[in-house]
Design a protein around this motif. Structure first.
Motif, short mmCIF file in Angstrom:
data_model
loop_
_atom_site.label_atom_id
_atom_site.label_comp_id
_atom_site.label_asym_id
_atom_site.label_seq_id
_atom_site.Cartn_x
_atom_site.Cartn_y
_atom_site.Cartn_z
N THR A 289 1.54 -1.38 -0.45
CA THR A 289 -0.13 -0.26 0.35
C THR A 289 0.40 1.44 -0.21
O THR A 289 0.20 2.59 -0.66
N LEU A 290 2.25 1.28 -0.10
CA LEU A 290 3.39 2.68 0.13
C LEU A 290 3.47 2.42 -1.54
O LEU A 290 3.95 3.32 -1.50
N LEU A 291 3.71 1.48 -2.15
CA LEU A 291 4.20 1.40 -3.28
C LEU A 291 3.29 1.77 -4.83
O LEU A 291 1.83 1.51 -4.18
N THR A 292 4.11 1.93 -5.79
CA THR A 292 3.08 1.41 -6.81
C THR A 292 2.72 0.27 -7.20
O THR A 292 4.18 -0.51 -6.74
N PRO A 293 1.57 -0.18 -7.68
CA PRO A 293 1.28 -1.25 -7.88
C PRO A 293 3.00 -1.95 -9.04
O PRO A 293 2.69 -3.54 -8.71
N GLU A 294 3.67 -1.10 -9.75
CA GLU A 294 4.64 -1.81 -10.41
C GLU A 294 5.59 -1.94 -9.61
O GLU A 294 6.76 -3.71 -9.84
N THR A 295 6.32 -1.44 -8.64
CA THR A 295 7.64 -1.35 -7.70
C THR A 295 6.88 -2.45 -6.40
O THR A 295 7.86 -3.18 -6.26
N GLN A 296 5.63 -2.65 -6.00
CA GLN A 296 5.48 -3.98 -5.28
C GLN A 296 5.52 -4.81 -5.97
O GLN A 296 6.07 -6.33 -5.43
N ALA A 297 5.16 -5.03 -7.18
CA ALA A 297 5.73 -6.22 -8.27
C ALA A 297 7.09 -7.12 -8.02
O ALA A 297 7.16 -8.40 -8.15
N GLU A 298 7.74 -5.97 -8.24
CA GLU A 298 9.56 -6.31 -8.15
C GLU A 298 9.82 -6.45 -6.92
O GLU A 298 10.34 -7.48 -7.20
N ARG A 299 8.82 -6.20 -6.06
CA ARG A 299 9.44 -6.28 -4.74
C ARG A 299 9.24 -7.81 -4.47
O ARG A 299 9.73 -8.98 -4.34
N LEU A 300 7.83 -8.04 -5.17
CA LEU A 300 7.96 -9.59 -4.81
C LEU A 300 7.76 -10.29 -5.83
O LEU A 300 6.77 -11.23 -5.95
N ASP A 301 8.68 -10.02 -7.24
CA ASP A 301 9.29 -10.78 -7.74
C ASP A 301 10.15 -12.36 -7.17
O ASP A 301 11.19 -11.52 -7.16
N ILE A 302 10.01 -13.30 -6.88
CA ILE A 302 10.52 -14.06 -5.87
C ILE A 302 11.56 -14.89 -6.60
O ILE A 302 10.27 -15.87 -7.38
N ALA A 303 12.69 -15.01 -5.89
CA ALA A 303 13.34 -15.62 -6.67
C ALA A 303 14.04 -17.28 -5.89
O ALA A 303 13.65 -17.08 -4.98
#
Length: 395
Positions: A289-303
């Motif tokens: 909720t503190l980020l843009t959806p695009e940046t949150q998707a980067e964070r949750l790009d689980i490797a």
């Protein structure tokens, strides 16, 4: 935490968990999380007491919440072994490496403001970093830099345990790391290293143009409504708080670590919070909720990682579907995770970091609890994932 997860080890990599599987669905999936009925509550009470007894945990607080399933908030044991004062749900606790989730959120806010780029090399911001022209901010946040973990350095351990009240500067911590060769080429492997977060904290300070603790307070804690979460600049510890007990000492004896200076963890592990703030933060972190959806998707790009059943994004774990982070530093452990499938939150706070039978006590609680409430998503993080040496303070 100051988890000191450290070395890679020879386990098969966990399968990659797609972002789509981590989205926050509107309905609670049937069967994903148990109704917190009196019968389930009794089972949880018994399981938690069993872990406490077997792992010799002085005190623990557990919170579970899930829409339509009810809630469970309990404290067990003592907050102070000397006085017998009971553990209470409103106590402040040191949260160790959960600090990483706040530091990386601050970094990602700067990404949204176009002040930094995830694929910028760290050398753009900080001089004299080994491989600094090649290691990106993304690789630092994802634990794939190859930089040696300063908290595994023998000199650091001796300096810390000989005087746990002393302050450490970020540069002192980096000097311990940079005295060792890099462990692998940037991006080649996953290896948990507190060094990565010290560097990201310095990036936040430079791009955010203020001290890290102030940036996090203004741009993360206040917007998230976290009124009982603080980033201390020294050993200060708001009251009321639990006393913490550790064997991370020069002698190996158990000591009260309550007032030890956490500056050695800084951006990787110095913060303090409480049960209700962490309940709120679990969802904020997982849903972005503190980020843009695009940046949150980067964070949750689980490797994938070398940790069975676990993946790692940008400053965030996914362990069997539970998204969040754990924390451990002398005297304290914590676990704050969110299960999107059921919109469920679990927070565990305890006042010891002493490993039991090669397992972190926070993991023992998490596993025992989730076997009851989410048997399809049993939280289990091997001790080697979070602390590669019993002689290292963790974060």
């Amino acid at each position: 935490m100051l988890i000191v997860p450290g070395t890679a080890y020879a386990s098969p990599p966990a399968p990659e968990i797609p972002f789509s599987a981590m989205a926050d669905p509107s309905p609670s999936a049937d069967g994903a999380f148990a109704d917190l009925s009196p019968a389930v509550t009794a089972r949880l009470d018994a399981a938690i007491r069993k872990v406490m007894r077997e792992a010799s945990v002085p005190g623990v607080t557990v919170g579970l919440w899930a829409p339509g399933k009810g809630s469970y908030v309990r404290s067990f044991g003592v907050a102070d072994k000397a006085t017998g004062a009971p553990m209470e749900p409103d106590l402040n606790m040191r949260i160790g490496s959960e600090t990483k989730t706040f530091t990386v959120t601050a970094l990602l806010e700067l990404v949204d403001q176009d002040k930094v780029g995830l694929d910028d090399p760290i050398g753009k911001y900080i001089d004299d970093v080994p491989n600094g022209d090649r290691i990106t901010l993304r690789e630092l946040a994802g634990m794939r830099s190859g930089l040696f973990n300063y908290s595994m350095d023998e000199g650091f351990f001796k300096a810390f345990t000989s005087d746990p009240d002393r302050p450490f500067t970020p540069q002192e911590l980096l000097d311990y790391s940079f005295s060792h060769p890099v462990q692998f080429a940037p991006g080649a492997e996953f290896e948990y290293s507190n060094t990565n977060l010290i560097l990201l904290g310095l990036v936040v300070e430079k791009a955010g143009e203020m001290p890290l603790n102030e940036f996090i307070e203004r741009n993360v804690l206040e917007p998230a409504g976290l009124t009982n979460t603080v980033f201390p600049t020294g050993a200060e510890f708001p009251s009321p708080h639990a006393h913490g007990y550790t064997n991370q000492t020069a002698s190996g004896d158990i000591e009260d670590a309550t007032d030890w200076n956490p500056s050695w963890g800084w951006a990787a592990g110095a913060m303090i919070s409480d049960l209700q703030d962490l309940r709120s933060w679990a969802r904020t972190l997982a849903t972005g909720t503190l980020l843009t959806p695009e940046t949150q998707a980067e964070r949750l790009d689980i490797a994938p990682t070398t940790i069975p059943g676990a993946g790692y994004g940008l400053g965030i774990f996914n362990v069997q579907g539970w998204i969040g982070h754990n924390g451990s530093l002398p005297g304290y452990e914590s676990l704050t995770v969110y299960l999107p499938e059921a919109r469920a939150t679990m927070v565990v706070l305890l006042n010891t970091d002493i490993v039991h039978d090669q397992a972190e006590p926070s993991t023992l609680f998490g596993e025992a609890i989730t076997r009851i409430v989410s048997p399809g998503h049993v939280y289990n993080l091997p001790v080697t994932a979070t602390r590669s040496s019993s002689e290292s303070p963790s974060s």
